[in-house]
Design a protein around this motif. Structure first.
Motif, PDB file in Angstrom:
ATOM      1  N   MET A   1      38.906  35.212  50.309  1.00  0.00           N
ATOM      2  CA  MET A   1      37.849  34.346  50.411  1.00  0.00           C
ATOM      3  C   MET A   1      36.761  34.962  49.641  1.00  0.00           C
ATOM      4  SD  MET A   1      37.587  32.971  54.191  1.00  0.00           S
ATOM      5  CE  MET A   1      38.902  33.687  55.417  1.00  0.00           C
ATOM      6  N   LEU A   2      36.326  36.405  49.581  1.00  0.00           N
ATOM      7  CA  LEU A   2      35.327  36.598  48.837  1.00  0.00           C
ATOM      8  C   LEU A   2      35.696  36.505  47.445  1.00  0.00           C
ATOM      9  CD1 LEU A   2      34.177  39.931  50.939  1.00  0.00           C
ATOM     10  CD2 LEU A   2      32.902  37.870  50.510  1.00  0.00           C
ATOM     11  N   TYR A   3      36.909  36.899  46.762  1.00  0.00           N
ATOM     12  CA  TYR A   3      37.378  36.863  45.615  1.00  0.00           C
ATOM     13  C   TYR A   3      37.336  35.400  44.966  1.00  0.00           C
ATOM     14  CZ  TYR A   3      40.241  37.083  41.436  1.00  0.00           C
ATOM     15  OH  TYR A   3      40.746  36.905  40.218  1.00  0.00           O
ATOM     16  N   ALA A   4      37.765  34.318  45.727  1.00  0.00           N
ATOM     17  CA  ALA A   4      37.612  33.120  45.522  1.00  0.00           C
ATOM     18  C   ALA A   4      36.194  32.555  45.241  1.00  0.00           C
ATOM     19  CB  ALA A   4      38.455  32.313  46.468  1.00  0.00           C
ATOM     20  N   GLY A   5      35.333  33.020  46.167  1.00  0.00           N
ATOM     21  CA  GLY A   5      34.156  32.526  46.140  1.00  0.00           C
ATOM     22  C   GLY A   5      33.205  33.118  44.803  1.00  0.00           C
ATOM     23  N   TRP A   6      33.732  34.449  44.423  1.00  0.00           N
ATOM     24  CA  TRP A   6      33.307  34.856  43.354  1.00  0.00           C
ATOM     25  C   TRP A   6      33.596  34.430  42.093  1.00  0.00           C
ATOM     26  CZ3 TRP A   6      29.362  38.460  42.019  1.00  0.00           C
ATOM     27  CH2 TRP A   6      29.495  38.978  40.607  1.00  0.00           C
ATOM     28  N   LYS A   7      34.914  34.004  41.900  1.00  0.00           N
ATOM     29  CA  LYS A   7      35.524  33.536  40.992  1.00  0.00           C
ATOM     30  C   LYS A   7      35.265  31.859  40.632  1.00  0.00           C
ATOM     31  CE  LYS A   7      37.951  35.443  38.304  1.00  0.00           C
ATOM     32  NZ  LYS A   7      37.509  35.956  37.037  1.00  0.00           N
ATOM     33  N   ASN A   8      34.916  31.223  41.749  1.00  0.00           N
ATOM     34  CA  ASN A   8      34.540  29.736  41.544  1.00  0.00           C
ATOM     35  C   ASN A   8      33.107  29.462  41.492  1.00  0.00           C
ATOM     36  OD1 ASN A   8      37.149  29.026  41.545  1.00  0.00           O
ATOM     37  ND2 ASN A   8      37.267  29.020  43.747  1.00  0.00           N
ATOM     38  N   ASN A   9      32.049  30.391  41.449  1.00  0.00           N
ATOM     39  CA  ASN A   9      30.717  30.238  41.074  1.00  0.00           C
ATOM     40  C   ASN A   9      30.281  31.085  40.022  1.00  0.00           C
ATOM     41  OD1 ASN A   9      30.096  28.504  43.628  1.00  0.00           O
ATOM     42  ND2 ASN A   9      30.805  30.508  44.720  1.00  0.00           N
ATOM     43  N   TYR A  10      29.161  30.819  39.467  1.00  0.00           N
ATOM     44  CA  TYR A  10      28.565  31.275  38.532  1.00  0.00           C
ATOM     45  C   TYR A  10      27.583  32.455  38.693  1.00  0.00           C
ATOM     46  CZ  TYR A  10      30.248  27.061  36.249  1.00  0.00           C
ATOM     47  OH  TYR A  10      31.145  25.838  35.812  1.00  0.00           O
ATOM     48  N   LEU A  11      28.294  33.484  39.163  1.00  0.00           N
ATOM     49  CA  LEU A  11      27.416  34.616  39.666  1.00  0.00           C
ATOM     50  C   LEU A  11      27.525  35.779  38.873  1.00  0.00           C
ATOM     51  CD1 LEU A  11      28.954  34.770  43.483  1.00  0.00           C
ATOM     52  CD2 LEU A  11      26.831  33.633  42.615  1.00  0.00           C
ATOM     53  N   SER A  12      28.441  36.083  38.031  1.00  0.00           N
ATOM     54  CA  SER A  12      28.399  37.076  36.909  1.00  0.00           C
ATOM     55  C   SER A  12      27.874  36.791  35.741  1.00  0.00           C
ATOM     56  CB  SER A  12      30.167  37.484  36.621  1.00  0.00           C
ATOM     57  OG  SER A  12      30.464  36.604  36.102  1.00  0.00           O
ATOM     58  N   ARG A  13      27.555  37.854  34.845  1.00  0.00           N
ATOM     59  CA  ARG A  13      26.893  37.739  33.549  1.00  0.00           C
ATOM     60  C   ARG A  13      27.844  36.787  32.848  1.00  0.00           C
ATOM     61  NH1 ARG A  13      26.110  43.682  32.028  1.00  0.00           N
ATOM     62  NH2 ARG A  13      24.715  44.265  33.941  1.00  0.00           N
ATOM     63  N   LYS A  14      29.335  36.956  32.862  1.00  0.00           N
ATOM     64  CA  LYS A  14      30.146  36.004  32.074  1.00  0.00           C
ATOM     65  C   LYS A  14      30.211  34.651  32.747  1.00  0.00           C
ATOM     66  CE  LYS A  14      34.936  35.666  31.033  1.00  0.00           C
ATOM     67  NZ  LYS A  14      36.288  36.108  31.368  1.00  0.00           N
ATOM     68  N   GLY A  15      29.953  34.448  33.949  1.00  0.00           N
ATOM     69  CA  GLY A  15      30.086  33.176  34.626  1.00  0.00           C
ATOM     70  C   GLY A  15      28.815  32.263  34.253  1.00  0.00           C
ATOM     71  N   LEU A  16      27.491  33.268  34.035  1.00  0.00           N
ATOM     72  CA  LEU A  16      26.252  32.502  33.768  1.00  0.00           C
ATOM     73  C   LEU A  16      26.325  32.088  32.488  1.00  0.00           C
ATOM     74  CD1 LEU A  16      23.842  35.034  35.709  1.00  0.00           C
ATOM     75  CD2 LEU A  16      24.351  32.660  36.297  1.00  0.00           C
ATOM     76  N   LYS A  17      26.898  32.891  31.366  1.00  0.00           N
ATOM     77  CA  LYS A  17      27.252  32.428  30.027  1.00  0.00           C
ATOM     78  C   LYS A  17      27.930  31.234  29.909  1.00  0.00           C
ATOM     79  CE  LYS A  17      26.570  36.971  28.190  1.00  0.00           C
ATOM     80  NZ  LYS A  17      27.123  38.149  27.484  1.00  0.00           N
ATOM     81  N   GLN A  18      28.889  31.075  30.674  1.00  0.00           N
ATOM     82  CA  GLN A  18      29.600  29.916  30.742  1.00  0.00           C
ATOM     83  C   GLN A  18      29.192  28.645  31.102  1.00  0.00           C
ATOM     84  OE1 GLN A  18      32.934  31.290  33.061  1.00  0.00           O
ATOM     85  NE2 GLN A  18      34.251  32.052  31.777  1.00  0.00           N
ATOM     86  N   LYS A  19      28.403  28.909  32.284  1.00  0.00           N
ATOM     87  CA  LYS A  19      27.346  27.824  32.579  1.00  0.00           C
ATOM     88  C   LYS A  19      26.522  27.202  31.550  1.00  0.00           C
ATOM     89  CE  LYS A  19      24.600  26.307  36.530  1.00  0.00           C
ATOM     90  NZ  LYS A  19      23.796  26.932  37.629  1.00  0.00           N
TER      91      LYS A  19
END
Length: 73
Positions: free
Chosen positions: A46-64
């Motif tokens: 659940m923690l992993y899925a929540g992390w991967k499905n949201n823009y929480l990391s630097r990479k995710g923020l760049k993607q957003k």
């Protein structure tokens, strides 16, 4: 096969072996340990899925940012 496929397959094999041994009368893993292990693994997934499905990391923020620049969100 990638890492996740190998992991899923190996967990499935272990579960099947454990189920067959339980049917034959051999209790390889106690119920308490099994329940604790399932609870831990569920929480981790659940923690992993929540992390991967949201823009929480630097990479995710760049993607957003890229999505917003191209008006895809």
């Amino acid at each position: 096969m990638d890492k996740s496929s190998i992991t899923r397959f190996s967990v499935l094999v272990i579960a099947v072996i454990n189920a067959v041994l339980n049917l034959l009368g051999y209790q390889t893993i106690s119920d308490e340990i099994t329940n604790d292990l399932i609870a831990f693994m569920s929480g981790a997934i659940m923690l992993y899925a929540g992390w991967k499905n949201n823009y929480l990391s630097r990479k995710g923020l760049k993607q957003k940012e890229v999505l917003e620049e191209n008006e895809l969100t």
